[in-house]
Each structure stands twice: as C-alpha cells, then as structure tokens.
Design a protein around this motif. Structure first.
Motif, mmCIF file in Angstrom:
data_model
loop_
_atom_site.group_PDB
_atom_site.id
_atom_site.type_symbol
_atom_site.label_atom_id
_atom_site.label_comp_id
_atom_site.label_asym_id
_atom_site.label_seq_id
_atom_site.Cartn_x
_atom_site.Cartn_y
_atom_site.Cartn_z
ATOM 1 N N HIS A 145 -0.420 10.013 -1.209
ATOM 2 C CA HIS A 145 0.558 9.886 -2.021
ATOM 3 C C HIS A 145 1.956 10.654 -1.647
ATOM 4 O O HIS A 145 1.851 11.781 -0.997
ATOM 5 C CB HIS A 145 0.196 10.531 -3.192
ATOM 6 N N LEU A 201 1.675 3.998 -3.299
ATOM 7 C CA LEU A 201 1.314 5.582 -3.233
ATOM 8 C C LEU A 201 2.802 6.460 -3.489
ATOM 9 O O LEU A 201 2.783 7.601 -3.082
ATOM 10 C CB LEU A 201 0.951 5.959 -1.531
ATOM 11 N N SER A 260 3.203 9.236 5.776
ATOM 12 C CA SER A 260 2.009 8.392 6.076
ATOM 13 C C SER A 260 2.336 7.506 6.969
ATOM 14 O O SER A 260 3.535 7.122 7.349
ATOM 15 C CB SER A 260 1.895 7.545 4.697
ATOM 16 N N HIS A 317 0.858 -1.255 -0.034
ATOM 17 C CA HIS A 317 -0.136 -0.039 0.026
ATOM 18 C C HIS A 317 0.784 1.460 0.037
ATOM 19 O O HIS A 317 0.765 2.079 -0.697
ATOM 20 C CB HIS A 317 -0.787 0.037 1.014
ATOM 21 N N THR A 335 -2.755 7.757 5.382
ATOM 22 C CA THR A 335 -1.820 7.515 4.347
ATOM 23 C C THR A 335 -2.166 8.393 3.280
ATOM 24 O O THR A 335 -3.192 8.359 2.789
ATOM 25 C CB THR A 335 -1.776 5.984 3.772
#
Lengths: 352, 352
Positions: free
Chosen positions: B342, B183, B281, B179, B340
C-alpha cells in the motif's frame, strides 16, 4: 507415421522446371541461385516458371550428396536447466556465425543415451559433428564414434580421444572451501548433487573431492550431517538448507555446488530470519546472472563461453579434417560478494 | 567450404553392402532394420558385412525421399535470453516426446529474417514445420509460407492463417497497473522495452497499451518522465530504475515489463537503500523461476508451457495434414508477493 502438410502431391524437381522452362538443369540451378552467365530474360523465365510450379530446391539433398549436412548437433541431458540452456546458447551463437544448422538433442535417461550412441542410430547421419554436454559415452560407445570418424567435442565430461572444454571441478570445490576457511569458518556444510544419479555426472563427485582435499589440508573432515542433496535446483537447495539448519550443530558456512541451489538456500534463510553473510555464510558456483542481484559470493565459470569454445573446437576440427584432442581447462575465479563474511563470535545459524 | 571428418573416403552405400553380401538392396534394408522375412543366416551375414564395411544407413536421405525430414525448426530472435531459451526448452520436450529432431535457428536481425523467409532459403527444406517465437514474417512472407504448404505455429506474434499461442499482452499491462492503483499508487513508473527496436516486437507496445488503458479508466495519464527503457535485461532494468528515481518527482510504484528488468530495478533500489515493498512498489511480468527467490510480485505467464503448446499445435497439424488456425490465448495471473504494498503516507522513493 506422420506426414508433413502437403506431402501428398509430388514435389516438382529441378528437372521438371527445366523441362517446363525449356532450358537445361544447370541453367535452372544458376538462374535460381543468382549466378552469372544467364541471360536476364532466361533468368526471369526460369524464376517465373519455378514460382508457378511452386518449385523448392532441396539443399539438404545436395548436401547429403556431397557427404555433409552442414549441421552441428548439441547433446544435453536436458534443456530445462539454466546451465544446459546457457551452454547451448553459447554453442548456437558460434554455429550460426559459421553458418551451421544447429540440432538439439536431449538425452534425459540412460536408455536414451544407449540408443543415441548405438552404431546405427538416426541422428549422427544428419550431422557433421556432435557437441556432448556433460554426456559421456562409455568406452565402447566412444571407440565406436572414433572408428566411424564422427567429429565430436565435449563440454564438461572428458572423453579420451576428443577435444574437451571443462573447468577443474576439484579446484572449484577447493576454492570455495578455502574461502570459507579463510574467513574463520570450521564447521562448513555442503549442498551437493543428487542422492541417486542415473546419469552418473562427474561434477558433484569432483567438487566434493575438492571439498575433502581443502578440509584435509587444515586437518578437518566433512561430517555426514553437514551434507545435504540439493539436486541442482532452487527447491532442492531450499530443502537442503532446511536440513542443514535443523541438524544438531548447524554449520556456520555453506557451500552450494550451484548458484541455483544457493538461491534456494537464500529463500530458506530469509523465511527463517537467518541473515546470510552475518549469521551464516553462503557460497555458490557459476556466477549465474542473478547472483549479482542477490549479491551472492560464488566461484565463477563462464558457462556460455565454454559452449562457444566447444563449438569452435568442433568446427575447426571438421573444417581442417584433423583429430583434435586438446583438453581445454576453462578459467574459474572466486567472486566475493556479501553472502560470505568472517565467522562472528556469536555466529551460529539460529535466528536472533 | 568445410568438409566433415573422414569425408575424404567415400562412404559405402547400401548397394555396396548388397553387392558384398550377395543379396538385394531390399534384403539389406530389411535385415538392418530388423524387419521379418529375412533368414537368420542372411540377416547375420548382412549385418557382419555392413559392420566390416562400416556402412551407415542414411535415414536423412530416406526421409527426404519420402518427402519428410521428421524435424521441427524453432525460430527465435536469440537463445541468449531467459524468455526465449525457456520457450525453446518447452517446445523441445514435446518434439523429443514425439520423436521429432529439433533444429534451432536464431534470427537476430531484420536481414537474417529477410533471408530466412525468402522463398528459396535453406532451412525450410530440412524441416517439416516451423515454430516462430516472437518472429513475425511480413504479409508477403506469410503468404509465401502459406502457399508453399509449410506447417507453422507461432508463440507470441500472431500470424494470420497459422495457429498461435500467446498471452493477451494488453491484459498483462492492465493487470499490473490495476494492482498498483488498487494499492493507492497514482504516480506509477514504467520500465519498458527498447528505445529503438529493429525487430519491431509487439509485446512492449501491447503492454504499454494496457498501461494507458488502465490509467485512463481512473482518469490518469502516463507522463513521459515516468517511462524508461530497460531493454528486457537486468542491466537495462537497473539503469532505468536509476532514471526513474532521479526524476523530479519519482514514482511510488514501478511496473517493469519483465521480471529480469525488475531484478535490475531491485539491485538499484538495494544500492540506494530504497526498501522495495515499503518505500516503493515493484511489479514484473513472467514469474521467472528466480522471482520467488526475491519475492517479486509479478504477472505470471507459463513460458515453457506456451512453447510446448505451440509444438503440440504444429505436430498435430502436420500429422493430421490439416491447416489449424486456432489462436490460443494462454493463461496469465497476478502473483502478489512482498515487492508491492500500500502507498504509505510518507511513501516516496527517496532513501530515509
């Protein structure tokens, strides 16, 4: 109806082992328990024999014969709750330290309570004592427990004739409201317990009384539209906060009867862009371990400590064979963090 | 050494009641249990006699005589932890539903474990079955349990020859890292378990393996300065986050092996003015009920459900008298929330 695995073959007794090893029952007992006065060769023969026969001594039986089970039973409405599982953890630690086995019984309904406190129930005979957590037997049940000499201590609900550990919940309510009033708030909302309460918990009633007392001292009252039920859950607190923010004149400060309900109120505020601590003040009760994380102002009680104190009272009562009826009022304290602040002139609960 | 309250007077036996009421022991038993084939007048004489003598039947003794205790024992490293008390709550609900008494044993140390699993220990004889939660007996201990026909199920640690409920912890680590990589993050920090682990838990090792696997697939490695121990606690997570933020080149994203450690990381970030979800994040594991409150991205596992499933496996095994060795892999899923985001071109962990 169920049978345990392997119960179909008869379990060998200590007599069987004695016979097979050619020694007395007392020698088997001493050898297996590692006590002195057994020859090394005898000890090893007895142990080998017992292992070969898959003999298991049965301490539960010997404890029963001695009239005690070395077990403490904690009775809670449910384990599926931070408050109750934290009390249980505190009690368990003390029981483990004192080498008591620890049974947990959940009594979620009035029916279950009635069955549990009935004179000929199952559980009491497997235990040396009960810790009742926010579970209050009625007068006849309490008298019956007393007359049967069952050792009991309680957390929360006081039961006449038994030791208890509890906080002064009227004072909890008073402390919270006085903090908000001292910050200049005079329109205070309350997120309380359940609209209907089959367990008839004392806590919400007492905290509400503290709220009313503190308001009355400043000539204020609690209007109905500023009270919402939060069911002592995160989701309940979130819904209650919505109701309070949607009422005609929203409160400038909110007292939630538990930190978990306050967490829900924080979620609602965040979703609506209401800045807690600025646009609206919020205070909870408990000092839940996550209250630090969201910097929640709260009335702290030491929940695990209270469970431990009740376990200590019970164990000391049992070991000294005396009735202890001490009502221990556990400490509480206001912990001010960032979710409460002075009433601001523009201070309403509407988003900017 | 302790004696229970009131144990100084001998407890009347069923024989005493039979003698006093002038009936057989079997009749006393039938009368008190409400079974048929006892005349109404006899039944009421027996009940009055038993009440007058304060006779209490001893179901523990009769269960022992029948070779079963109708008790499930759950064994956990500690109750003083959200994860373990949540597993216990799930297991307790199932045991209550099936009318099993529920013993809790905390094994905090290797010593306690060794004693507990010793062939002649106390607890096993009071129980029909054990639920081991992240507690793994060694090979000899497991073989001994099997040979004695003790019914067991496990949560977390798999033990050969017993049914288990667990999540794929390698997959947990992989999902979390993928994940973050998806990102755009390529400098990922890890808040892991304990620097020294006397209990030798599998979970941190497996999650770390998942991290390494997912990084390796993208040609990345885990550098030592991006790993900090968080001890699975809030405070540990807070300290670990400080270490990660203070290292030469801080990570742009952090994977905490539990939500509780992630909560601590959130506290550190807030104290430093680092905006989580923007400047850095953060992803946890569990979907702790509080994760919604702080809107934490996490790899969800259904902790209470896993405890309930282990209890069901145990009870069905006991009631059907068969060995069940099913290894149940419980569901996990990525829950994306606002912590979280980008990787931003200016994205570093330093405060603005």
């Amino acid at each position: 109806m169920e049978s345990p695995l392997g119960s179909s073959t008869r379990r060998p007794t200590i007599e069987d082992v004695a016979l097979a090893a050619g020694v007395s029952v007392a020698t088997v007992s001493r050898a297996l328990r590692g006590l002195p006065n057994v020859a090394v060769s005898t000890r090893s023969r007895v142990r080998d024999t017992a292992a070969a026969m898959r003999y298991r001594p049965n301490p539960a039986a010997s404890r029963l014969a001695a009239g005690r089970s070395r077990t403490v039973t904690v009775v809670v409405p449910t384990l599926n709750s931070w408050y109750f599982s934290t009390v249980v953890a505190g009690a368990e630690a003390v029981c483990a330290e004192s080498d008591y086995d620890f049974l947990v019984v959940g009594l979620g309904s009035a029916d279950e309570r009635a069955r549990f406190f009935a004179p000929l129930n199952q559980v009491e005979h497997r235990t040396d004592g009960l810790i009742l957590v926010e579970v209050r037997p009625d007068g006849a049940q309490a008298a019956s427990l007393r007359s049967r000499g069952i050792a009991i201590s309680t957390v929360g609900a006081r039961v006449e004739g038994f030791p208890s550990v509890r906080v002064d919940d009227v004072e909890v309510g008073r402390i919270a409201i006085e903090h908000l009033l001292d910050l200049g708030h005079d329109r205070v909302g309350v997120i309380g317990g359940m609209p209907e309460d089959p367990m008839n918990f004392d806590v919400p009633k007492l905290r509400r009384q503290g709220v009313l007392d503190a308001l009355a001292e400043r000539g204020l009252a609690l209007s109905d539209d500023l009270v919402a039920a939060g069911n002592f859950s995160i989701d309940g607190g979130a819904e209650a906060m919505s109701l309070l923010l949607d009422c005609g004149r929203p409160p400038t400060a909110v007292f939630a009867f538990s930190d978990e309900m306050a967490f829900g109120a924080l979620m609602t505020a965040a979703a609506r862009g209401v800045r807690v601590g600025r646009d609206i003040s919020l205070i909870g009760v408990d000092d839940h371990e996550f209250s630090r994380v969201v910097d929640l102002t709260t009335v702290r009680q030491r929940v695990a400590w209270n469970g431990a104190a009740a376990a200590r009272a019970l164990i000391s009562m049992m070991s000294e064979q005396r009735i202890d009826t001490f009502d221990q009022i556990a400490p509480i304290e206001l912990v001010v963090r960032s979710t409460t602040g002075h009433l601001r002139s523009e201070g309403t609960a509407t988003a900017p």
